[in-house]
Enzyme design. Structure first.
Site, short mmCIF file in Angstrom:
data_model
loop_
_atom_site.label_atom_id
_atom_site.label_comp_id
_atom_site.label_asym_id
_atom_site.label_seq_id
_atom_site.Cartn_x
_atom_site.Cartn_y
_atom_site.Cartn_z
N SER A 142 -0.24 7.87 15.21
CA SER A 142 -1.16 6.72 15.17
C SER A 142 -0.39 5.49 14.72
CB SER A 142 -2.27 7.02 14.16
OG SER A 142 -3.05 5.88 13.90
N TYR A 155 -5.07 9.94 5.88
CA TYR A 155 -4.84 9.90 7.34
C TYR A 155 -3.48 9.29 7.64
CZ TYR A 155 -5.82 8.90 12.28
OH TYR A 155 -5.78 8.86 13.65
N1 LIG Z 1 -9.34 7.26 18.35
C1 LIG Z 1 -8.39 6.52 17.79
O1 LIG Z 1 -8.58 5.32 17.55
C2 LIG Z 1 -7.05 7.14 17.49
C3 LIG Z 1 -5.97 6.29 17.25
C4 LIG Z 1 -4.72 6.84 16.97
C5 LIG Z 1 -4.57 8.21 16.93
N2 LIG Z 1 -5.65 9.02 17.15
C6 LIG Z 1 -5.44 10.48 17.10
O2 LIG Z 1 -5.76 11.03 18.35
C7 LIG Z 1 -6.06 12.42 18.17
C8 LIG Z 1 -7.31 12.74 18.99
O3 LIG Z 1 -8.43 12.06 18.44
P1 LIG Z 1 -9.55 11.34 19.33
O4 LIG Z 1 -9.46 9.91 19.02
O5 LIG Z 1 -9.46 11.80 20.73
O6 LIG Z 1 -10.88 11.84 18.61
P2 LIG Z 1 -11.86 13.06 18.91
O7 LIG Z 1 -12.52 12.86 20.21
O8 LIG Z 1 -12.68 13.21 17.68
O9 LIG Z 1 -10.88 14.31 19.06
C9 LIG Z 1 -10.41 15.05 17.99
C10 LIG Z 1 -10.29 16.46 18.46
O10 LIG Z 1 -9.68 17.24 17.44
C11 LIG Z 1 -10.38 18.46 17.34
N3 LIG Z 1 -10.25 19.02 16.00
C12 LIG Z 1 -10.57 18.44 14.83
N4 LIG Z 1 -10.32 19.26 13.82
C13 LIG Z 1 -9.83 20.40 14.37
C14 LIG Z 1 -9.38 21.63 13.84
N5 LIG Z 1 -9.40 21.85 12.53
N6 LIG Z 1 -8.94 22.57 14.69
C15 LIG Z 1 -8.94 22.35 16.03
N7 LIG Z 1 -9.34 21.21 16.60
C16 LIG Z 1 -9.79 20.25 15.76
C17 LIG Z 1 -11.82 18.12 17.67
O11 LIG Z 1 -12.49 19.25 18.14
P3 LIG Z 1 -13.94 19.68 17.56
O12 LIG Z 1 -14.81 18.48 17.75
O13 LIG Z 1 -14.33 20.86 18.35
O14 LIG Z 1 -13.72 19.97 16.13
C18 LIG Z 1 -11.65 17.08 18.75
O15 LIG Z 1 -11.61 17.66 20.02
C19 LIG Z 1 -6.24 12.63 16.67
O16 LIG Z 1 -5.09 13.27 16.16
C20 LIG Z 1 -6.36 11.22 16.13
O17 LIG Z 1 -5.91 11.14 14.80
C21 LIG Z 1 -6.88 8.52 17.45
#
Ligand SMILES: NC(=O)c1ccc[n+]([C@@H]2O[C@H](COP(=O)([O-])OP(=O)(O)OC[C@H]3O[C@@H](n4cnc5c(N)ncnc54)[C@H](OP(=O)(O)O)[C@@H]3O)[C@@H](O)[C@H]2O)c1
Length: 235
Positions: A142, A155
């Site tokens: 991130s 985080y």
């Molecule tokens: N959105 C942003 O602004 C942003 C920016 C920079 C980086 N990121 C990173 O991008 C990645 C994906 O996030 P996203 O933004 O796409 O959000 P998201 O839609 O909430 O996706 C997160 C995913 O992680 C899974 N997850 C969470 N805890 C878990 C666990 N203990 N074991 C297995 N799976 C787990 C969730 O599955 P369940 O719902 O089934 O638990 C969900 O599918 C993350 O690492 C996040 O930190 C996001």
């Protein structure tokens, strides 16, 4: 012959978009998330994403911080598709609050999923990638892994850690043709950023991250990009 990917946290958001992009290229994709119904729904939605039907999906409910569950998932995917060419460590959680009152449990949870989960999945795939003669590991870090800000210490520390982990992995595995890249995006329009002040339409889109993964995969195997920082521009 189809290539094989494993993607953690692909029930929604960035992981889901990466899974769709890889299936679109005819890859086999093993996806996981915590919530079984959600990952099954995602699998059903992805079913038509492989244009000639040459890429398949294997979906499973897996807790990314549980070594036994991760081992089982990687073994199952290998049994179904063969050894992995790509692992995307994408599963992540956020917990917000100032350090002075931040709960132990929330700190441990963020580290367990965002950092330990990536380590566990990586450790499981390495022997298969080495035996295959190489592979690619993408770690979704991130912008918070590049710069600290108030209220996001756990985080941010986990995402800084993921960049360090990526560098160590590259140093250890360069002789085995295994490369790793940390992708560091700003706000991406996904469920995780739903409460942010920036409107979703102004954010980076999950498909932009998926396109970045495809770009990395298209590079010569001799090229190593340790880190990709993706910022949004405009208002
Ligand atoms: N959105 C942003 O602004 C942003 C920016 C920079 C980086 N990121 C990173 O991008 C990645 C994906 O996030 P996203 O933004 O796409 O959000 P998201 O839609 O909430 O996706 C997160 C995913 O992680 C899974 N997850 C969470 N805890 C878990 C666990 N203990 N074991 C297995 N799976 C787990 C969730 O599955 P369940 O719902 O089934 O638990 C969900 O599918 C993350 O690492 C996040 O930190 C996001």
């Amino acid at each position: 012959m189809s290539k094989n990917a494993l993607i953690t946290g692909a029930g929604s958001g960035i992981g889901f978009a990466i899974a769709g992009a890889l299936l679109g290229r005819g890859w086999n994709v093993a996806i996981c998330g915590r919530n079984e119904a959600k990952i099954e729904r995602a699998s059903a939605r992805l079913a038509g994403a492989s244009p000639r039907g040459n890429g398949s999906i294997h979906a499973a409910a897996v807790e990314a911080s549980d070594p036994t569950a991760v081992k089982r998932w990687v073994a199952k995917a290998r049994e179904r598709f063969g050894p992995p060419d790509l692992l995307v460590n994408n599963a992540g959680v956020g917990a917000w609050g100032d350090i002075g009152s931040f709960p132990d449990e929330a700190w441990d949870q963020v580290m367990a999923v965002n950092l330990k989960g990536a380590f566990l999945c990586t450790r499981e795939v390495l022997p298969f990638m080495r035996a295959k003669g190489g592979g690619y590991i993408v770690n979704i870090s991130s912008l918070a892994g590049k710069k600290g800000m108030a209220g996001i210490s756990a985080y941010s520390a986990s995402k800084f850690g993921l960049i360090g982990f990526t560098q160590c992995l590259n140093a250890e595995e360069k002789g085995n043709n295994i490369r790793a890249t940390a992708i560091c995006p700003g706000y991406v329009a996904t469920p995780m950023s739903a409460g942010a002040r920036v409107p979703a339409a102004d954010m980076i889109q999950p498909e932009d991250i998926a396109a970045t993964v495809l770009y990395l995969l298209d590079l010569s195997p001799k090229v190593l990009i340790q880190e990709v920082v993706i910022e949004r521009i405009g208002a």
